[in-house]
Design a protein around this motif. Sequence first.
Motif, PDB file in Angstrom:
ATOM      1  N   THR A   1      43.847  29.108 -67.258  1.00  0.00           N
ATOM      2  CA  THR A   1      43.466  27.827 -67.828  1.00  0.00           C
ATOM      3  C   THR A   1      44.408  26.785 -68.055  1.00  0.00           C
ATOM      4  OG1 THR A   1      41.495  28.730 -68.791  1.00  0.00           O
ATOM      5  CG2 THR A   1      42.158  26.707 -69.470  1.00  0.00           C
ATOM      6  N   TRP A   2      45.490  27.096 -68.872  1.00  0.00           N
ATOM      7  CA  TRP A   2      46.734  26.080 -69.046  1.00  0.00           C
ATOM      8  C   TRP A   2      47.473  25.890 -67.768  1.00  0.00           C
ATOM      9  CZ3 TRP A   2      51.639  26.927 -68.072  1.00  0.00           C
ATOM     10  CH2 TRP A   2      51.990  28.271 -68.125  1.00  0.00           C
ATOM     11  N   SER A   3      47.593  26.763 -66.796  1.00  0.00           N
ATOM     12  CA  SER A   3      48.334  26.751 -65.530  1.00  0.00           C
ATOM     13  C   SER A   3      47.529  25.942 -64.367  1.00  0.00           C
ATOM     14  CB  SER A   3      49.089  27.989 -65.321  1.00  0.00           C
ATOM     15  OG  SER A   3      48.130  28.834 -64.850  1.00  0.00           O
ATOM     16  N   ALA A   4      46.509  25.782 -64.422  1.00  0.00           N
ATOM     17  CA  ALA A   4      45.667  25.249 -63.385  1.00  0.00           C
ATOM     18  C   ALA A   4      45.993  23.569 -63.336  1.00  0.00           C
ATOM     19  CB  ALA A   4      44.254  25.379 -63.301  1.00  0.00           C
TER      20      ALA A   4
ATOM     21  N   GLY B   1      54.554  36.741 -73.004  1.00  0.00           N
ATOM     22  CA  GLY B   1      54.379  38.069 -72.662  1.00  0.00           C
ATOM     23  C   GLY B   1      54.585  38.197 -71.214  1.00  0.00           C
ATOM     24  N   ALA B   2      53.323  38.745 -70.532  1.00  0.00           N
ATOM     25  CA  ALA B   2      53.365  39.316 -69.081  1.00  0.00           C
ATOM     26  C   ALA B   2      53.538  37.830 -68.315  1.00  0.00           C
ATOM     27  CB  ALA B   2      52.064  40.021 -68.779  1.00  0.00           C
ATOM     28  N   TYR B   3      53.071  36.914 -68.820  1.00  0.00           N
ATOM     29  CA  TYR B   3      53.190  35.628 -68.216  1.00  0.00           C
ATOM     30  C   TYR B   3      54.628  34.666 -68.386  1.00  0.00           C
ATOM     31  CZ  TYR B   3      48.370  37.342 -67.902  1.00  0.00           C
ATOM     32  OH  TYR B   3      47.349  38.147 -67.486  1.00  0.00           O
ATOM     33  N   ALA B   4      55.491  35.227 -68.677  1.00  0.00           N
ATOM     34  CA  ALA B   4      56.509  34.590 -69.199  1.00  0.00           C
ATOM     35  C   ALA B   4      57.256  34.059 -67.846  1.00  0.00           C
ATOM     36  CB  ALA B   4      57.666  35.568 -69.897  1.00  0.00           C
ATOM     37  N   TYR B   5      56.968  34.555 -66.615  1.00  0.00           N
ATOM     38  CA  TYR B   5      57.404  34.016 -65.343  1.00  0.00           C
ATOM     39  C   TYR B   5      56.999  32.511 -65.267  1.00  0.00           C
ATOM     40  CZ  TYR B   5      52.569  34.873 -63.448  1.00  0.00           C
ATOM     41  OH  TYR B   5      51.397  35.152 -63.408  1.00  0.00           O
ATOM     42  N   ASP B   6      55.944  32.165 -65.969  1.00  0.00           N
ATOM     43  CA  ASP B   6      55.330  30.661 -65.665  1.00  0.00           C
ATOM     44  C   ASP B   6      55.975  29.757 -66.722  1.00  0.00           C
ATOM     45  OD1 ASP B   6      54.355  30.438 -63.429  1.00  0.00           O
ATOM     46  OD2 ASP B   6      52.220  30.666 -64.090  1.00  0.00           O
ATOM     47  N   ILE B   7      56.912  30.217 -67.680  1.00  0.00           N
ATOM     48  CA  ILE B   7      57.398  29.542 -68.763  1.00  0.00           C
ATOM     49  C   ILE B   7      57.786  27.984 -68.387  1.00  0.00           C
ATOM     50  CG2 ILE B   7      59.762  30.127 -68.922  1.00  0.00           C
ATOM     51  CD1 ILE B   7      57.412  29.628 -71.998  1.00  0.00           C
ATOM     52  N   ASP B   8      58.344  27.847 -67.214  1.00  0.00           N
ATOM     53  CA  ASP B   8      58.764  26.750 -66.385  1.00  0.00           C
ATOM     54  C   ASP B   8      57.674  25.719 -66.181  1.00  0.00           C
ATOM     55  OD1 ASP B   8      57.953  27.966 -64.366  1.00  0.00           O
ATOM     56  OD2 ASP B   8      59.797  27.323 -63.040  1.00  0.00           O
TER      57      ASP B   8
ATOM     58  N   PRO C   1      65.328  34.190 -80.234  1.00  0.00           N
ATOM     59  CA  PRO C   1      63.940  33.577 -80.092  1.00  0.00           C
ATOM     60  C   PRO C   1      63.082  34.216 -78.807  1.00  0.00           C
ATOM     61  CG  PRO C   1      65.437  31.993 -79.349  1.00  0.00           C
ATOM     62  CD  PRO C   1      66.299  33.191 -79.685  1.00  0.00           C
ATOM     63  N   ALA C   2      61.909  34.389 -79.025  1.00  0.00           N
ATOM     64  CA  ALA C   2      61.108  34.575 -78.055  1.00  0.00           C
ATOM     65  C   ALA C   2      61.335  33.975 -76.630  1.00  0.00           C
ATOM     66  CB  ALA C   2      59.568  34.635 -78.531  1.00  0.00           C
ATOM     67  N   VAL C   3      61.283  32.825 -76.848  1.00  0.00           N
ATOM     68  CA  VAL C   3      61.808  31.857 -75.589  1.00  0.00           C
ATOM     69  C   VAL C   3      63.069  31.383 -75.898  1.00  0.00           C
ATOM     70  CG1 VAL C   3      61.115  29.737 -74.276  1.00  0.00           C
ATOM     71  CG2 VAL C   3      59.445  30.967 -75.356  1.00  0.00           C
ATOM     72  N   PRO C   4      64.067  31.712 -74.738  1.00  0.00           N
ATOM     73  CA  PRO C   4      65.536  31.295 -74.938  1.00  0.00           C
ATOM     74  C   PRO C   4      65.526  29.994 -75.036  1.00  0.00           C
ATOM     75  CG  PRO C   4      65.111  33.057 -73.335  1.00  0.00           C
ATOM     76  CD  PRO C   4      63.719  32.485 -73.690  1.00  0.00           C
ATOM     77  N   VAL C   5      66.413  29.269 -75.869  1.00  0.00           N
ATOM     78  CA  VAL C   5      66.868  27.958 -75.878  1.00  0.00           C
ATOM     79  C   VAL C   5      66.830  27.318 -74.547  1.00  0.00           C
ATOM     80  CG1 VAL C   5      68.339  26.286 -76.949  1.00  0.00           C
ATOM     81  CG2 VAL C   5      67.625  28.152 -78.205  1.00  0.00           C
ATOM     82  N   HIS C   6      67.502  27.918 -73.404  1.00  0.00           N
ATOM     83  CA  HIS C   6      67.791  27.207 -72.367  1.00  0.00           C
ATOM     84  C   HIS C   6      66.452  27.097 -71.582  1.00  0.00           C
ATOM     85  CE1 HIS C   6      68.275  31.459 -70.893  1.00  0.00           C
ATOM     86  NE2 HIS C   6      67.821  30.988 -69.945  1.00  0.00           N
ATOM     87  N   GLU C   7      65.589  27.736 -72.101  1.00  0.00           N
ATOM     88  CA  GLU C   7      64.095  27.486 -71.344  1.00  0.00           C
ATOM     89  C   GLU C   7      63.396  26.664 -72.087  1.00  0.00           C
ATOM     90  OE1 GLU C   7      62.471  31.496 -71.065  1.00  0.00           O
ATOM     91  OE2 GLU C   7      63.653  32.041 -69.050  1.00  0.00           O
ATOM     92  N   LEU C   8      63.468  26.864 -73.419  1.00  0.00           N
ATOM     93  CA  LEU C   8      62.692  25.717 -74.379  1.00  0.00           C
ATOM     94  C   LEU C   8      63.047  24.353 -74.318  1.00  0.00           C
ATOM     95  CD1 LEU C   8      60.550  25.857 -76.325  1.00  0.00           C
ATOM     96  CD2 LEU C   8      62.127  26.164 -78.097  1.00  0.00           C
ATOM     97  N   LEU C   9      64.355  24.043 -74.037  1.00  0.00           N
ATOM     98  CA  LEU C   9      64.960  22.778 -73.955  1.00  0.00           C
ATOM     99  C   LEU C   9      64.340  21.949 -72.987  1.00  0.00           C
ATOM    100  CD1 LEU C   9      66.353  20.029 -75.149  1.00  0.00           C
ATOM    101  CD2 LEU C   9      68.442  21.039 -73.638  1.00  0.00           C
ATOM    102  N   PRO C  10      64.244  22.455 -71.707  1.00  0.00           N
ATOM    103  CA  PRO C  10      63.333  21.823 -70.429  1.00  0.00           C
ATOM    104  C   PRO C  10      61.855  21.605 -70.922  1.00  0.00           C
ATOM    105  CG  PRO C  10      64.964  23.504 -69.620  1.00  0.00           C
ATOM    106  CD  PRO C  10      64.889  23.668 -71.122  1.00  0.00           C
ATOM    107  N   LEU C  11      61.537  22.792 -71.486  1.00  0.00           N
ATOM    108  CA  LEU C  11      60.002  22.642 -71.651  1.00  0.00           C
ATOM    109  C   LEU C  11      59.486  21.255 -72.600  1.00  0.00           C
ATOM    110  CD1 LEU C  11      57.708  25.786 -73.079  1.00  0.00           C
ATOM    111  CD2 LEU C  11      57.384  23.637 -74.055  1.00  0.00           C
ATOM    112  N   CYS C  12      60.386  21.510 -73.756  1.00  0.00           N
ATOM    113  CA  CYS C  12      60.288  20.236 -74.744  1.00  0.00           C
ATOM    114  C   CYS C  12      60.324  18.720 -74.117  1.00  0.00           C
ATOM    115  CB  CYS C  12      61.019  20.515 -75.930  1.00  0.00           C
ATOM    116  SG  CYS C  12      60.663  21.881 -76.953  1.00  0.00           S
TER     117      CYS C  12
END
Length: 268
Positions: A73-76, A102-109, A148-159
């Motif tokens: 849903t969120w990734s569509a 979790g199992a969908y961490a590959y889509d964090i970007d 953190p569950a989401v590393p900072v180098h992944e969370l900064l681009p997300l935010c």
Amino acid sequence: MTEPVPVPELGHGAAPADRARLDRALDRLAVTLRGMTARADEAQCECHWGSPEELALLKLPDTELDLDLLHRTWSAPDWSDHGAVLRRVLPQFARVLTGGLGAYAYDIDKVGISFHRAAWQQWPAPQSAAVGEFLHAWWAHALLTPDPAVPVHELLPLCAEASADIGPWLAVWDDLRHPVADRHLTDMIDQWEWDLLEDALPWRSWFVWSEEETESVRTELTAWLAREAPARLRATGASAELRHGARLLGLPHADRWEDPHAPRHRYA
């Protein structure tokens, strides 16, 4: 009604005040978005997305989704009203996000793009304020959490992509003088050094910025690191090689590779 989905752990070792702020932000998001649904006429491709029964769940308020359906849903990318869909799932999605997907961490970007696509900053003021506080509370929590569950180098681009602006997130880090936050900066430079030295943004910017805007984001990030990194790297006992890499960021591109401490290996 589906069974409630367990909420993942938020990470290990965060300061209690920052964990409490994140918990309050998640609670505020749940209260503010209570009763939200996708549009009654929202449609999706049955062969590529899911069944009519699953689509119907998005038109029911406050019903937990299984994690696979939540991910779909969120990734569509092709909802007719992505904002309404994200509002529907965000109370649950935000809690799942803080556990790292979790199992969908590959889509964090793709998460920041989903927020950006939803145009949440244009939602009614109480809703946009709740989303903004969630993102800021999550960011502050991560910066002060050793693992953190989401590393900072992944969370900064997300935010940055969620808000289409990197400045506010760097400003929070700028004001946070703490050994854990300094360690995250050291780790991030270690991850991103080669891209930054080659004047490349160290993540793919999906659908958020134009080429000119991407260059502006990269420039702002590089300038901030050149200013902030040296003292923080020394404080964490980073290697001389990494400290030199951070120093080189403050030089014009051509001068970096003439410096006696320039890395000898360069990616093609």
